[in-house]
Scaffold this active site. Structure first.
Site, PDB file in Angstrom:
ATOM      1  N   TYR A   1       0.838  -1.201   0.000  1.00 33.27           N
ATOM      2  CA  TYR A   1       0.000   0.000   0.000  1.00 33.27           C
ATOM      3  C   TYR A   1       0.876   1.256   0.000  1.00 33.27           C
ATOM      4  O   TYR A   1       0.796   2.086  -0.912  1.00 33.27           O
ATOM      5  CB  TYR A   1      -0.899  -0.036   1.228  1.00 33.27           C
ATOM      6  CG  TYR A   1      -1.905   1.081   1.333  1.00 33.27           C
ATOM      7  CD1 TYR A   1      -2.961   1.193   0.442  1.00 33.27           C
ATOM      8  CD2 TYR A   1      -1.822   2.021   2.365  1.00 33.27           C
ATOM      9  CE1 TYR A   1      -3.908   2.208   0.565  1.00 33.27           C
ATOM     10  CE2 TYR A   1      -2.758   3.031   2.501  1.00 33.27           C
ATOM     11  CZ  TYR A   1      -3.800   3.120   1.597  1.00 33.27           C
ATOM     12  OH  TYR A   1      -4.728   4.128   1.721  1.00 33.27           O
TER      13      TYR A   1
ATOM     14  N   VAL B   1      -9.840   1.172  13.354  1.00 30.13           N
ATOM     15  CA  VAL B   1     -10.152   1.273  14.779  1.00 30.13           C
ATOM     16  C   VAL B   1     -11.562   1.824  15.032  1.00 30.13           C
ATOM     17  O   VAL B   1     -12.262   1.329  15.934  1.00 30.13           O
ATOM     18  CB  VAL B   1      -9.058   2.080  15.539  1.00 30.13           C
ATOM     19  CG1 VAL B   1      -8.961   3.514  15.056  1.00 30.13           C
ATOM     20  CG2 VAL B   1      -9.293   2.048  17.033  1.00 30.13           C
TER      21      VAL B   1
END
Ligand SMILES: NC(=O)c1ccc[n+]([C@@H]2O[C@H](COP(=O)([O-])OP(=O)(O)OC[C@H]3O[C@@H](n4cnc5c(N)ncnc54)[C@H](O)[C@@H]3O)[C@@H](O)[C@H]2O)c1
Length: 317
Positions: free
Chosen positions: A144, A186
């Site tokens: 990425y 998260v």
């Protein structure tokens, strides 16, 4: 608009249509979904094409060519890009190359969605655009981070060599409605756990920090960057400089959800950055942009969204 069915792409499609633009959205639905495009699907100015933008692009609009190309297609969370590292590299590298080709042929402006991951585990804090980053090129995040860096280098080279109007936006953690519940990031993790009455899972000690930008603020910044007539800089950070430890986020999320704070700690994943916070002076000075939505307000709207899409996970109190 590549990645049109994703979290950010779908919000951008909605915004551009409401601004009166005609939009062609392209997506292979690998992490996005048609449900995200529900509001736009039947809009007369919207065309959706299901296609992989790592493969050569064929222009599918019913008008001459685009004035603006926004390359947002890419898995964006460690869980998603960890499932297909090669596909992630392809969409950011080859996708960016195809975007540049179309921009060149059509005389269009190109906006490339890069990321704060380009800074890796930063040795400079907070991170201005001039910081070159500290990235592990063979780590689990490399597919990425490095392909975004390649995309940035490719767009910048095309600006220099063939004179396209290219712009790069380094997006810092963004959250809000239409995030996938299971993408491992998260905020969705904490929202779902809170809604199910489960403890919140904290990786490591929870002392690592993140900055969280609410999606409406980010979209406003991207649209300003995309529509600005000329820009003195090619690369601009967009994010919220408010910095919170993961433990602080857990506390605030529990308060907003109205549940007692309960956490469990798990091992920190490899190469997890310890600190992240954008310097947004460029966005402020060049685009007149700054975030407006406070964390509590954004978390409330995000919890409402997850409550609406996961009605079985109703609050336990
Ligand atoms: N959300 C964030 O906090 C954040 C932070 C930094 C950068 N970004 C960047 O913003 C962009 C959008 O992220 P997001 O959070 O909306 O993620 P997302 O996964 O919700 O959206 C990405 C979209 O791209 C599509 N896609 C992936 N590979 C494709 C391919 N080969 N061909 C066509 N479509 C493809 C997916 O199906 C999905 O709809 C990404 O480029 C990401 O790297 C996001």
């Amino acid at each position: 608009m590549t990645g049109a069915a994703g979290f950010l792409g779908s919000h951008l499609v909605d915004r551009l249509l409401s601004d009166g633009e005609r939009v062609v959205g392209i997506d292979n639905l690998v992490t996005g979904s048609r449900a995200n495009l529900e509001a736009s699907a039947n809009h007369p100015n919207f065309t959706f094409v299901e296609a992989d933008v790592s493969l050569p692009w064929t222009w599918a609009g019913d008008f001459d060519g685009p004035a603006l190309i926004m390359h947002f297609a890419s898995p964006a969370s460690p869980v998603d890009y960890g499932r297909d590292p090669l596909g992630t590299m392809a969409v950011n590298a080859l996708g960016a190359m195809h975007g540049v080709e179309l921009a060149r042929a059509a005389g269009a402006r190109l906006v490339f969605a890069s990321t704060s991951e380009a800074y890796g585990d930063p040795l400079e804090h907070p991170q201005p655009e001039t910081y070159w980053g500290n990235v592990n090129p063979i780590g689990v995040r490399a597919c990425y981070d490095e392909s975004k860096r390649y995309g940035e280098a490719y767009v910048t080279s095309a600006i220099r060599q063939v004179g396209i109007d290219g712009r790069i936006i380094r997006i810092f953690n963004t959250y809000g409605p239409r995030m996938q519940p299971d993408d491992g990031r998260v905020i969705p993790n904490f929202c779902l756990a809170a809604l199910r009455g489960e403890p919140l899972t904290v990786y490591g000690s929870g002392a690592q920090t993140r900055s969280f930008c609410y999606v409406s603020d980010l979209i406003e910044g991207i649209v300003r960057l995309a529509k600005a007539d000329s820009l003195a800089e090619t690369v601009i950070n967009i994010g919220n400089p408010g910095e919170f430890t993961i433990n602080e986020l857990a506390q605030i999320l529990s308060e907003v959800a109205g549940v007692p704070l309960r956490t469990v700690n798990c091992e920190l994943p490899p190469d997890d950055p310890t600190r992240r916070r954008p310097v947004i002076r460029r966005a402020h000075d060049l685009l007149g942009w700054e975030p407006k939505v406070q964390l509590r307000e954004g978390l409330m709207a995000t919890l409402d969204y997850f409550r609406s899409v996961q009605p079985q996970t109703s609050l336990t109190h």
